[in-house]
Design an enzyme around this catalytic site. Structure first.
Site, short mmCIF file in Angstrom:
data_model
loop_
_atom_site.label_atom_id
_atom_site.label_comp_id
_atom_site.label_asym_id
_atom_site.label_seq_id
_atom_site.Cartn_x
_atom_site.Cartn_y
_atom_site.Cartn_z
N ASP A 41 38.96 9.37 -31.75
CA ASP A 41 38.69 8.02 -31.24
C ASP A 41 37.26 7.88 -30.75
O ASP A 41 36.78 8.72 -29.99
CB ASP A 41 39.62 7.73 -30.05
CG ASP A 41 41.06 7.53 -30.47
OD1 ASP A 41 41.28 6.95 -31.55
OD2 ASP A 41 41.96 7.94 -29.71
N HIS A 98 47.08 -6.28 -26.70
CA HIS A 98 46.66 -6.65 -25.35
C HIS A 98 47.58 -7.69 -24.75
O HIS A 98 47.40 -8.11 -23.61
CB HIS A 98 45.21 -7.14 -25.36
CG HIS A 98 44.27 -6.09 -25.87
ND1 HIS A 98 43.92 -6.00 -27.20
CD2 HIS A 98 43.68 -5.06 -25.25
CE1 HIS A 98 43.13 -4.96 -27.35
NE2 HIS A 98 42.96 -4.37 -26.20
N1 GLN Z 1 44.31 6.95 -29.01
C1 GLN Z 1 44.07 6.10 -27.89
C2 GLN Z 1 45.35 5.36 -27.52
O1 GLN Z 1 46.10 5.07 -28.37
C3 GLN Z 1 42.97 5.08 -28.17
C4 GLN Z 1 42.66 4.26 -26.96
C5 GLN Z 1 41.44 3.34 -27.10
O2 GLN Z 1 41.00 3.04 -28.17
N2 GLN Z 1 40.91 2.88 -26.00
O3 GLN Z 1 45.61 5.06 -26.39
#
Ligand code: GLN
Ligand code: ZN
Length: 772
Positions: A613, A708
């Protein structure tokens, strides 16, 4: 030689303001109680600075939510949708309605937008302007806080977000005008405000004009000139301190040096070279005072007195001590409050603690530097110098920090370390043969709901109420249930769910060497949200695998591929306090190597798909465009180092969110991840434009489920988004996934939404089959 603090944290050293505000929002305390909490914090802050001996103590640096929002209210810049709230509610409720939206008592009004404050992790509320914008002074906050300090016996220097910065930080909500055109209407309101302050006895005002850290055009520079020319014309005796921070003045310097101001602040932490430029400039006025921002307001390290003193001496030599002030580099808003509160020596060993300074300690540093610079011979001052020298020397030579093996590894990095074996097209073929995924493969971004229960296990484990074995068992159970759910719902590439993680950076920080943690090192991120960034103090490396246990466990439960989940080096760097004794790029390379080791171990353990990420990669962009390339070069290289240790048939994913991608799309492509999943659903795929125009070469999963919001998207909605994406991008390169991790969601909506997502992907596969 005077001392200045540009601003002080207002959350309270134990986050008192957060607690009180959140209670007030739940209507469990009165406005009088919340206002009292504010007064208590301000009083503490002012007295602390006064007792330390600061000359210029700020007022109006306090805020219940955000200083830019305060300024909007002060200037009467209230969007019309809040008109009714304004008429019917208190100033405080109007204020919170603007910050957070309001959905009660018959109101349903959206909040104002929020965005990052320059290159910090602080977020401000974006002022909104319309074509026929009017302004209207409400001086209450600025005036009352000044008077409040005065009653406590503290003469303050009010801080104002300055006019041009206020306009530039805002947004036009209608077309047909430019917000800078509003300056003529705005200035009279500032004049009224200044007049009220001057009538109260204010002699100095700090005008914060950080837009001067950005690339400005001539119109903006002219607006700055006009502003300070008019202020000095109207208030010839007012002592104006102009501040900007986070960057050099750069090509705005000439403009700034011609302004009729009393003092000019320089952020010498971010740009030490500009002192020389200013001192050498023929434009430097004979009266101008320089405020030297030598104490870092944005990081946690002790000041190096000797080097600050030589900077100060350089200025004093030319200007005399009367024309030199010693200051924090920017507001201390971005520092944790008080190091003295830290008492957990396992999280933060004493040796490392001895190298740190938080806001309260930085105030003392500013004052001590002045005494030292003036040659004060008092015992405590001299001792402070000796202690500072000792601490910094210990830090330099500490065995904790320096790990020769790590340094050697970084030195030996070669281009081959940031290069996969073959090019994307060859890798794609091998990965297709190995993974045998359908068209429109479905996956998620990593985390599944972190229920109160899951969080309670972690809390109990930390307190010692659960053994490692008991804790692991609970997490295993949750992981297994999540694997079963993903199988049932029909996802193609599964994840383990990240139940063992508190936070995507903290989790890795706790497992890597070179990091320490604080108990109370909170910094405001937005409103009542605070973050506690880890501190990278030394060479970073990995002692043992960090995630292999959980990923292999999850993989052992299923025949489908389980994706390994890692946080990328740039994001770990970006969301931590970073050591200042070596370039950020070097620290990032060390982290990249540690992540690379983990990637290779995951591969060796049979994990064929690994996601790294990097949601914060764009946040690291320098403020000035001319500096972007240098940053992007090393940031992309670090990602590639972390990703390139694997065989061609191991599929590397990356994920990004909250970003505009347009202006850095070529760097994103350079990262060369096999698959990128990105946020797009809120903007109806608009964010995809960059990838389409650029002809992004690798596979891509534009988010089709906005995580969200608790809202469940219908299957048809997702199909529509997928049709849209399929028109724009090669179908064979498309993935189907949510926008981001699901950890803030609840299970029921998650299950429904993912079922719709899988069904939509199936529908599109059928359509393709029929066409063929
Ligand atoms: N792998 C992380 C999650 O799923 C990615 C979080 C993010 O992009 N802020 O929580
Ligand atoms: Zn995300």
């Amino acid at each position: 030689m005077k001392t200045s603090v540009l601003g002080y944290p207002r959350i309270g050293s134990k986050r008192e303001l957060k607690r009180a505000s959140e209670k007030y929002w739940k209507l469990s305390i009165s406005d009088a109680e919340l206002l009292q909490t504010g007064r208590d914090i301000r009083k503490q802050n002012w007295l602390l600075q006064q007792e330390a001996g600061v000359d210029h103590i700020p007022s109006n640096d306090f805020s219940f939510y955000d200083q830019v929002l305060d300024m909007s209210l002060t200037l009467g810049c209230v969007p019309s949708r809040y008109q009714q709230v304004k008429e019917e509610s208190s100033r405080l409720d109007l204020y919170f309605a603007m910050a957070r939206g309001i959905q009660r008592d018959g109101y349903d009004i959206t909040a104002m937008e929020m965005t990052k404050w320059f290159d910090t992790n602080y977020h401000y509320i974006v002022p909104e302007f319309v074509k026929h914008q009017t302004f209207d002074l409400d001086a209450t906050k600025v005036v009352e806080e000044y008077k409040e300090a005065l009653e406590l016996g503290v003469q303050t220097r009010p801080v104002l977000i300055a006019p041009v910065t206020f306009l530039l930080l805002g947004k036009e909500k209608e077309s047909g005008f430019s917000r800078l055109d509003l300056l003529d209407q705005l200035l009279p309101v500032y004049f009224d405000l200044i007049e009220q302050l001057v009538d109260l006895g204010v002699t100095q005002i700090q005008f914060d004009e950080p837009c001067l850290a950005l690339n400005l055009d001539d119109a903006a520079r002219d607006a700055v000139t006009q502003t300070y020319t008019q202020i000095s014309h109207r208030f010839p005796r007012l002592e104006v301190t102009l501040t900007s921070y986070f960057e050099c003045y750069g090509d705005n310097l000439e403009t700034v040096l011609e302004l009729p101001i009393h003092a000019l602040h320089l952020d010498l932490v971010r740009c030490s070279a500009q002192l020389g430029d200013v001192l050498a400039s023929p434009k430097l006025d004979e009266q101008l005072i320089l405020s030297l921002g030598v104490v870092d307001g944005r990081n946690v390290w002790k000041n190096e007195f000797q080097s600050s003193l030589s900077t100060i001496a350089q200025a004093v030599q030319q200007l005399g001590s009367e024309r030199v002030w010693i200051a924090t580099s920017c507001s201390l808003l971005h520092s944790p409050c008080d190091l003295d509160l830290e008492s957990n020596a396992t999280q933060l060993p004493d040796a490392v603690k001895g190298w740190l300074a938080f806001a309260k300690q930085k105030v003392d540093e500013v004052v001590t530097l002045r005494a030292l610079a003036l040659g004060v011979k008092a015992e405590d001052v001299l001792q402070a110098l000796v202690a500072n020298k000792k601490a910094n020397e210990e830090r330099k030579n500490s065995g904790f920090i320096h790990e020769p093996k790590v340094k050697r590894r970084v030195e030996r990095l070669a281009p081959s370390h940031s290069q996969r074996v073959s090019s994307f097209l060859s890798r794609q073929e091998l990965q297709r043969a190995k993974l045998r995924l359908p068209l429109y493969p479905t996956t998620t971004i990593g985390s599944f709901p972190q229920t109160p229960e899951v969080r309670s296990w972690r809390a109990k484990f930390k307190l010692g109420d659960l053994t490692q074995g008991q804790y692991d068992q609970l997490i295993q159970k949750e992981t297994e249930a999540t694997i079963r759910f993903q199988e049932e719902v029909g996802l193609d590439v599964l994840v383990h769910g990240e139940f063992e993680r508190n936070d995507m950076v903290e989790y890795f920080g706790e497992k890597l060497e070179g990091f320490v943690f604080t108990q109370f090192g909170w910094v405001q991120s937005y409103g009542t949200r605070c973050v506690k960034p880890p501190i990278i103090f030394g060479d970073v490396y990995r002692r043992r695998p960090m995630t292999v246990k959980w990923s292999s466990y999850a993989q052992s439960l299923t025949d489908r591929p389980v994706k390994g989940m890692l946080t990328g080096p740039v994001t770990i760097l970006q969301w931590s306090f970073v050591r200042n004794d070596q370039p950020r790029a070097t620290t990032c390379q060390q982290i990249a190597l540690a992540i690379r080791d983990e990637v290779c171990d995951l591969e060796a353990a049979g994990i064929g798909v690994i996601q790294i990420d990097e949601p914060a990669i764009r946040e690291g962009l320098p403020l000035r465009r001319e500096d972007w390339k240098r940053y992007l070069d090393w940031a992309v290289e670090c990602f590639r180092i972390s990703a390139s240790g694997v065989q061609d048939d191991t599929q590397i994913h990356t994920h990004m969110c909250y970003s505009e991608f347009n202006d850095i799309i070529d760097s994103i492509a350079d990262m060369d991840a096999d698959v990128i999943t990105i946020e797009t659903s809120r903007s109806e795929m608009e964010l995809l434009d960059a990838f389409v125009e650029f002809k992004y070469p690798n596979e891509i999963g534009p988010g089709v489920y906005d995580i969200h919001s608790p809202r469940v998207p219908s299957q048809e909605e997702i199909e529509r988004l997928l049709h849209r994406a399929s028109e724009l991008l090669p179908v064979g390169n498309l993935w189907v996934n949510p926008d981001c991790g699901l950890k803030t969601r609840q299970w029921p909506e998650t299950k429904q939404a993912l079922q719709h997502l899988v069904n939509a992907a199936r529908k599109l596969r059928e359509e393709v089959a029929v066409e063929a």
